[in-house]
Design a protein around this motif. Structure first.
Motif, short mmCIF file in Angstrom:
data_model
loop_
_atom_site.label_atom_id
_atom_site.label_comp_id
_atom_site.label_asym_id
_atom_site.label_seq_id
_atom_site.Cartn_x
_atom_site.Cartn_y
_atom_site.Cartn_z
N GLU A 1 24.53 -57.09 -9.04
CA GLU A 1 24.82 -58.52 -8.95
C GLU A 1 25.61 -58.86 -7.70
O GLU A 1 25.34 -59.87 -7.04
CB GLU A 1 25.55 -58.97 -10.21
CG GLU A 1 24.66 -58.91 -11.44
CD GLU A 1 25.37 -59.30 -12.72
OE1 GLU A 1 26.43 -59.96 -12.64
OE2 GLU A 1 24.85 -58.96 -13.79
N ASN B 1 25.51 -57.19 -4.89
CA ASN B 1 24.56 -57.05 -3.78
C ASN B 1 23.66 -58.27 -3.68
O ASN B 1 23.37 -58.75 -2.58
CB ASN B 1 23.73 -55.78 -3.93
CG ASN B 1 24.51 -54.53 -3.63
OD1 ASN B 1 25.52 -54.56 -2.94
ND2 ASN B 1 24.07 -53.42 -4.17
N ALA B 2 23.22 -58.79 -4.81
CA ALA B 2 22.37 -59.98 -4.81
C ALA B 2 23.11 -61.18 -4.24
O ALA B 2 22.55 -61.96 -3.47
CB ALA B 2 21.88 -60.28 -6.23
N ARG B 3 24.38 -61.32 -4.61
CA ARG B 3 25.18 -62.43 -4.05
C ARG B 3 25.37 -62.27 -2.55
O ARG B 3 25.30 -63.24 -1.79
CB ARG B 3 26.54 -62.52 -4.76
CG ARG B 3 26.45 -63.05 -6.18
CD ARG B 3 27.83 -63.35 -6.76
NE ARG B 3 28.72 -62.20 -6.78
CZ ARG B 3 28.78 -61.31 -7.76
NH1 ARG B 3 27.99 -61.42 -8.81
NH2 ARG B 3 29.63 -60.30 -7.69
N ILE C 1 23.36 -60.70 -0.44
CA ILE C 1 22.08 -60.98 0.21
C ILE C 1 21.85 -62.49 0.28
O ILE C 1 21.42 -63.02 1.31
CB ILE C 1 20.94 -60.25 -0.51
CG1 ILE C 1 21.05 -58.75 -0.27
CG2 ILE C 1 19.58 -60.79 -0.07
CD1 ILE C 1 20.19 -57.91 -1.19
N ALA C 2 22.16 -63.18 -0.79
CA ALA C 2 21.97 -64.63 -0.82
C ALA C 2 22.88 -65.34 0.19
O ALA C 2 22.49 -66.34 0.79
CB ALA C 2 22.23 -65.17 -2.23
N ALA C 3 24.07 -64.80 0.41
CA ALA C 3 25.02 -65.40 1.33
C ALA C 3 24.82 -64.97 2.78
O ALA C 3 25.43 -65.54 3.69
CB ALA C 3 26.45 -65.06 0.90
N ASP D 1 24.42 -67.55 5.71
CA ASP D 1 25.67 -68.28 5.98
C ASP D 1 26.69 -67.39 6.66
O ASP D 1 27.41 -67.83 7.57
CB ASP D 1 26.25 -68.83 4.68
CG ASP D 1 25.38 -69.90 4.05
OD1 ASP D 1 24.63 -70.58 4.79
OD2 ASP D 1 25.44 -70.05 2.82
#
Length: 67
Positions: free
Chosen positions: A16, A18-20, A22-24, A27
């Protein structure tokens, strides 16, 4: 039961995080580029203490951008 399916069905806290991350990432990259500009401005204004930090940041940016 198929072990591959079991492995993918269980999400760990690390998954989880790592997913956050990658999503960030877009930015974070944009902010790092802005920070590099700020450091360059400081250096051009006579703050030579920022040189090393800018060089480190540029190395990270090069890794991210494949350079």
């Amino acid at each position: 039961m198929n072990l591959t399916k079991e492995k993918h069905a269980t999400h760990t806290a690390e998954d989880e995080a790592n997913a956050r991350l990658i999503a960030a990432a877009p930015d974070l990259l944009a902010q790092c580029k802005e920070f590099e500009k700020c450091l360059t401005h400081l250096i051009n204004s006579g703050d030579s203490g920022a040189d090393l930090e800018r060089d480190k940041l540029r190395e990270v940016l090069a890794k991210v951008e494949g350079g």
